[in-house]
Motif scaffolding. Structure first.
Motif, PDB file in Angstrom:
ATOM      1  N   LEU A  26      -4.334   2.956 -16.762  1.00 48.77           N
ATOM      2  CA  LEU A  26      -5.106   3.239 -15.550  1.00 48.77           C
ATOM      3  C   LEU A  26      -6.224   4.220 -15.877  1.00 48.77           C
ATOM      4  O   LEU A  26      -6.176   4.918 -16.897  1.00 48.77           O
ATOM      5  N   ASP A  36      -2.790   7.431  -6.722  1.00 53.12           N
ATOM      6  CA  ASP A  36      -3.443   6.496  -5.801  1.00 53.12           C
ATOM      7  C   ASP A  36      -3.681   5.156  -6.497  1.00 53.12           C
ATOM      8  O   ASP A  36      -3.414   4.089  -5.945  1.00 53.12           O
ATOM      9  N   ALA A  37      -4.182   5.245  -7.725  1.00 53.85           N
ATOM     10  CA  ALA A  37      -4.478   4.022  -8.482  1.00 53.85           C
ATOM     11  C   ALA A  37      -3.192   3.255  -8.784  1.00 53.85           C
ATOM     12  O   ALA A  37      -3.161   2.017  -8.740  1.00 53.85           O
ATOM     13  N   VAL A  39      -0.338   3.261  -7.015  1.00 52.63           N
ATOM     14  CA  VAL A  39       0.189   2.617  -5.802  1.00 52.63           C
ATOM     15  C   VAL A  39      -0.690   1.419  -5.420  1.00 52.63           C
ATOM     16  O   VAL A  39      -0.189   0.381  -4.965  1.00 52.63           O
ATOM     17  N   ALA A  40      -2.008   1.535  -5.678  1.00 50.80           N
ATOM     18  CA  ALA A  40      -2.897   0.403  -5.374  1.00 50.80           C
ATOM     19  C   ALA A  40      -2.557  -0.795  -6.272  1.00 50.80           C
ATOM     20  O   ALA A  40      -2.561  -1.935  -5.818  1.00 50.80           O
ATOM     21  N   LYS A  41      -2.235  -0.504  -7.512  1.00 55.73           N
ATOM     22  CA  LYS A  41      -1.958  -1.587  -8.462  1.00 55.73           C
ATOM     23  C   LYS A  41      -0.539  -2.146  -8.304  1.00 55.73           C
ATOM     24  O   LYS A  41      -0.303  -3.330  -8.522  1.00 55.73           O
ATOM     25  N   PRO A  43       1.996  -1.702  -5.382  1.00 58.46           N
ATOM     26  CA  PRO A  43       2.327  -1.106  -4.070  1.00 58.46           C
ATOM     27  C   PRO A  43       3.818  -0.818  -3.894  1.00 58.46           C
ATOM     28  O   PRO A  43       4.185   0.114  -3.177  1.00 58.46           O
ATOM     29  N   GLY A  46       5.245   2.702  -4.154  1.00 57.46           N
ATOM     30  CA  GLY A  46       4.848   3.721  -3.184  1.00 57.46           C
ATOM     31  C   GLY A  46       6.019   4.424  -2.531  1.00 57.46           C
ATOM     32  O   GLY A  46       6.078   5.663  -2.480  1.00 57.46           O
TER      33      GLY A  46
END
Lengths: 94, 578
Positions: A26, A36-37, A39-41, A43, A46
């Motif tokens: 990342l 953040d990155a 959890v975006a990648k 989910p 999370g």
């Protein structure tokens, strides 16, 4: 704006199961951005990492090159290219 | 409250019940074993001579419905350390002993014409001939003992290494399937039992009257609070961290932190650790049809145990704990779970403590007897132990003995006992526990890994050397838990949930009929530690025994390059002040 450094993120125990992988590359300036990155990648990690209000869960351990971020700069700990970030859900043994 | 002591005199071959003295009424587990050893064993005696005694005591709440409380303390003067020893084990044996109404078994004197077996049931206790069991592996012996008595008896046994007076000989207890896999492993207490001429203790709990609870209302209130805490905490709850991955989940955490000792404490990190991690093991157990989660005794909420098998799912070995995986694996440069499983199986069969054995193998690897990473060679060496060859004799007395024999200077021991799976140069608090515990290097004496690495019970910097007060408190709290009869893993919940701690204390007060509060815990623990330290001082220990080995102050630990830098004055203040 400078490009964010690339780091290797290693996931363990339930996080590994949730993400379906043990390692992700990342880019992020600091740990806050990295989570953040992450959890975006992936989910599904999370709920393992964060409370409902978005704060890091108390017993989640994040290490940068083997050092817990609690004793670095917390979520503001800056990242450098090539860093290894290890993220553990709550674990224990003995 | 139950008030019986079973005194077994091996010289006279008698097994007689006596009343628990008033001074011991509020004691159980470690508190009771250490009090009896301090009162009855001359500190200067030879641990394998006629004046030492073996004491087995269940915890105060053990045998009741209190959750995760099937713990037994075994005490005596240790042949490994030369000091007082309490070795702790989770097993149904502890619960059965308590339910038979017995607060402690004291084994004294020596029978020198062979071996006896002590059989205990509701009708009484008797010593019978055990010569048919001499020289046999414990897996087979436990199976045959169940056939000779009946299914569901509970067994404590000393292995073949104990028959050879090995300083590294544990006491084996049966798991719930009858295998010899639960160990009061540390400190050589197997040899203390065998040197009395006692080979096995078999308990038949059929018709046992149970544990008398003096104040049932207080006990039940406490039990509920503690159970709620255990069921709510992410570590201890059903399906939580310990049930999902077992204790071995720590391999990756400690390796990432640079504190997992590799190749005889020469490095704190190695990428191959992943191959023997808890995650990897959980995957293999599922694939092979092993068992996880699994309990070491009925009534445990946490269920951190498991059953490891061979590759084809056959020959169940038992649990592969974190400390065992580390000692027999990365510490020997071995990164293969099947090899580690077979080494663990050999330890269980011979009656060896896995932590001491892994350290011994690593020290002899350092000394040139074997290459690091040679798993097949390590298995061959354990067969030499079984046969009692000269090489086997060199290996069966622990890391310190083997290090002396081979001229190795990097020998990770304190008071003669080898270190568990955390390098104190990377985690300073656990080094303070190793140095100052009356037991020798023992992670369970004050498990500071919880706040230093795991973020449980607070968060403290593992590299901060200023932790004397933390370790003083932890050692006292641990002594209380070991006396109450709770599994140390209940501490993960009681450290984070004040109500669970309150509940734990209430269960103890409820059994005893004594009003106890959380504020009493520290004083109870201090009294136990003071008795143990007093014994050790009379046995010849001084402040210089409360130190880590020199190499940990001189050699930096890769990859982070730290040494152990806790000042001597800080160590000396730990159990003296406060």
């Amino acid at each position: 704006m400078m490009e964010a450094p690339s780091v290797t993120v290693r996931l363990f125990a339930r996080l590994r199961e949730a993400a379906g992988t043990s390692e992700i590359a990342l880019q992020a300036q600091d740990i806050r951005g990295l989570l953040d990155a992450l959890v975006a990648k992936a989910p599904s990690v999370g709920s393992e990492l964060l409370e409902a209000d978005g704060q890091l869960r108390q017993a989640v351990t994040v290490m940068v090159n083997g050092r817990n971020i609690e004793f670095l700069g917390g979520l503001d700990t800056p990242l450098r290219g090539g860093d290894t970030v290890a993220v553990f859900p709550v674990v224990a043994g003995g | 409250m139950n008030t019986k002591i079973l005194r077994v005199n091996m010289e006279r071959l008698t097994a007689e019940f006596e009343e628990l003295p008033d001074a011991y009424r509020s004691l159980g587990g470690r508190g009771l074993t250490s009090a009896i050893v301090a009162a009855e064993v001359p500190p200067e005696c030879h641990p394998l001579g006629p004046r030492n005694k073996l004491v087995l005591a269940p915890g105060i709440v053990t045998g009741t419905s209190a959750p995760s409380s099937g713990r037994l303390s075994v005490g005596g003067k240790s042949p490994l350390t030369g000091g007082i020893k309490e070795s702790n084990v989770g097993s149904r044996f502890a619960q059965t002993l308590a339910r038979l109404g017995i607060r402690a078994i004291i084994v004294e004197g020596q029978f020198k014409e062979g071996y006896k077996l002590l059989a205990v049931g509701k009708a009484g206790a008797e010593l019978v001939d055990a010569s048919q069991w001499i020289g046999q592996g414990l897996y087979a012996s436990f199976e045959r003992l169940e056939e000779a008595f009946r299914d569901r008896v509970d067994i404590c046994g000393a292995g073949v290494v104990a028959e050879m007076s090995a300083r590294n000989s544990g006491l084996a207890f049966n798991d719930l399937e009858g295998r010899s896999t639960r160990y009061a492993g540390r400190g050589g207490l197997g040899a203390v039992m065998a040197s009395r001429g006692l080979k096995f203790i078999v308990l038949d709990g059929d018709g046992a009257p149970g544990v008398e609870v003096e104040d049932k209302e207080v006990f039940d209130r406490g039990r509920r609070k503690l159970a709620e805490g255990l069921k709510a905490h992410d570590v201890t709850k059903p399906g939580g961290a310990l049930a999902s991955y077992g204790t071995n989940v720590l391999i990756n955490v400690m390796n990432e932190a640079g504190g997992l000792p590799h190749r005889n404490f020469s490095s704190g990190q190695d990428p191959r650790a992943e191959e023997v991690s808890g995650e990897r093991k959980a995957e293999l157990i599922q694939k092979r049809g092993g068992v996880r989660p699994h309990a070491c005794h009925p009534g445990c909420i946490i269920q951190c145990s498991e059953v490891w098998t061979r590759e084809d799912g056959a020959d169940p070995m038992g649990v592969l704990e974190y400390e065992s995986v580390w000692a027999l694996g990365p510490n020997c440069g071995i990164y293969d779970l099947d090899t580690i499983g077979e080494l663990n199986r050999a330890c269980n069969d011979l009656g060896l403590d896995t932590i001491e054995t892994g350290n011994t193998l690593a020290v002899v690897m350092e000394g040139g007897l074997l290459e690091f990473g040679d798993g097949a060679g390590a298995l061959r060496l354990l067969e030499e132990v079984r046969r009692g060859t000269p090489t086997g004799r060199l290996l069966m007395h622990g890391a310190a003995f083997a290090g002396t024999a081979l001229g190795v200077t990097r020998v990770p021991v304190v008071k003669g006992q080898a270190m568990p799976a955390y390098d104190p140069r990377a985690v300073k608090g656990i080094g303070i526990a190793y140095a100052t515990s009356p037991m020798g290097a023992d992670h369970t004496a004050g498990y500071s890994i919880a706040p230093e690495i795991l973020g449980v019970g607070g968060k403290v910097d593992p590299l901060d050397p200023d932790k004397g007060a933390l370790l003083r408190g932890l050692q006292r709290a641990t002594a209380f838990i070991d006396s109450a009869g709770y599994c140390l893993f209940t501490a993960f919940a009681v450290l984070d949930f004040p109500e669970a701690l309150e509940g734990m204390v209430e269960t103890v007060g409820g059994v005893l009929g004594t009003p106890l509060t959380v504020d009493d815990v520290d004083a109870i623990g201090k009294k136990i530690l003071d008795a143990e330290r007093t014994f050790n001082a009379a046995a010849g220990f001084t402040q210089t025994d409360d130190r880590l080995p020199e190499f940990m102050h001189l050699e930096t630990l890769p990859p982070h390059g730290h040494v152990f830098d806790v000042p001597a004055e800080e160590l000396d203040a730990v159990l003296r002040d406060g």
